[in-house]
Design a protein around this motif. Structure first.
Motif, PDB file in Angstrom:
ATOM      1  N   MET A  44       0.811  -1.227   0.000  1.00  0.00           N
ATOM      2  CA  MET A  44       0.000   0.000   0.000  1.00  0.00           C
ATOM      3  C   MET A  44       0.836   1.264   0.000  1.00  0.00           C
ATOM      4  N   GLY A  45       2.154   1.113   0.051  1.00  0.00           N
ATOM      5  CA  GLY A  45       3.016   2.286   0.045  1.00  0.00           C
ATOM      6  C   GLY A  45       2.924   3.092   1.316  1.00  0.00           C
ATOM      7  N   LEU A  46       2.739   2.392   2.455  1.00  0.00           N
ATOM      8  CA  LEU A  46       2.604   3.061   3.739  1.00  0.00           C
ATOM      9  C   LEU A  46       3.697   2.600   4.690  1.00  0.00           C
ATOM     10  N   SER A  47       3.833   3.302   5.794  1.00  0.00           N
ATOM     11  CA  SER A  47       4.689   2.812   6.863  1.00  0.00           C
ATOM     12  C   SER A  47       3.923   1.735   7.623  1.00  0.00           C
ATOM     13  N   ARG A  48       4.600   1.050   8.499  1.00  0.00           N
ATOM     14  CA  ARG A  48       3.954  -0.045   9.223  1.00  0.00           C
ATOM     15  C   ARG A  48       2.979   0.463  10.281  1.00  0.00           C
ATOM     16  N   THR A  49       3.169   1.683  10.777  1.00  0.00           N
ATOM     17  CA  THR A  49       2.340   2.179  11.887  1.00  0.00           C
ATOM     18  C   THR A  49       0.854   2.242  11.549  1.00  0.00           C
ATOM     19  N   PRO A  50       0.439   2.902  10.456  1.00  0.00           N
ATOM     20  CA  PRO A  50      -1.003   2.916  10.170  1.00  0.00           C
ATOM     21  C   PRO A  50      -1.568   1.538   9.863  1.00  0.00           C
ATOM     22  N   VAL A  51      -0.745   0.644   9.299  1.00  0.00           N
ATOM     23  CA  VAL A  51      -1.202  -0.717   9.023  1.00  0.00           C
ATOM     24  C   VAL A  51      -1.416  -1.463  10.333  1.00  0.00           C
TER      25      VAL A  51
END
Length: 215
Positions: A44-51
């Motif tokens: 998703m092209g995100l950092s691990r924190t929001p996931v």
């Protein structure tokens, strides 16, 4: 200072939550499938924190389960738990409509008809995700207008457990029956027949019982 970025984090969490939830509901992530936050974050092209925050919320909804230092996975379908949740959601939607009918305005009724129109078009096009969204919008009118916050909170808490079965139903030809049922519900609401509308919405939600039996 008016452009501080702290507000972005909840937004990313909510976007991740919506994306992962839809993947579980649609079966892109299968019951029992292992989930790694690092893999999802990369996709998703995100950092691990929001996931991670999204997975925590999904665990609260019952769609994800984890064991510390062992696994995180999509919750396997539990027919007993789904049946319990379905009975509660069905009853709450009926109660919401019973309370809402005297409060519904012409604009509210028009909103329900428009949502059912979008539902019909989505079903004809085979767009299951859009059909689910339109179905939510249809039923949300009564939940919003009933004036009871506990009904809305209960529906929000237990609907995720039945969402995968809703997806299965709307993927099948029998799901088209809901278009007619929705129209009958609106007719009852327009006539001010609260008890009839409540019975009709119970019948509409009862159509998921076959999916539960198959599960």
């Amino acid at each position: 200072m008016q452009y501080i970025s702290r507000l972005d984090r909840p937004l990313l969490r909510d976007q991740a939550l919506d994306a992962i939830r839809r993947a579980i509901v649609a079966g892109d992530l299968l019951p029992g499938e292992a989930i790694k936050d690092v893999d999802l974050a990369e996709r998703m092209g995100l950092s691990r924190t929001p996931v991670r925050e999204a997975l925590t919320r999904l665990a609260e909804e019952g769609l994800v389960e984890s064991k510390p230092h062992s696994y995180t996975r999509v919750t396997p379908l539990d027919p007993a738990a789904v049946r319990d949740a379905h009975q509660v959601v069905q009853a709450m939607h009926a109660l919401a409509l019973r309370l809402a009918v005297p409060r519904l305005s012409a604009e509210d009724l028009a909103e329900m008809r428009a949502a059912n129109g979008r539902f019909k078009r989505a079903m004809r096009a085979g767009e299951v995700a859009a059909a689910l969204d339109a179905d939510d919008e249809f039923h949300a009118v009564a939940v919003r207008c009933c004036g009871n916050f506990a009904i809305a909170a209960t529906i929000q808490r237990y609907t995720p457990l039945v969402r995968r079965l809703e997806h299965q139903r709307f993927s099948a030809a029998c799901g088209h029956d809901s278009v007619r049922m929705h129209a009958q519900i609106v007719d009852a609401c327009t006539a001010g027949e609260a008890e009839l509308a409540a019975r009709l919405v119970e019948q509409n939600w009862a159509t998921l019982e076959g999916e539960i039996d198959e599960a």
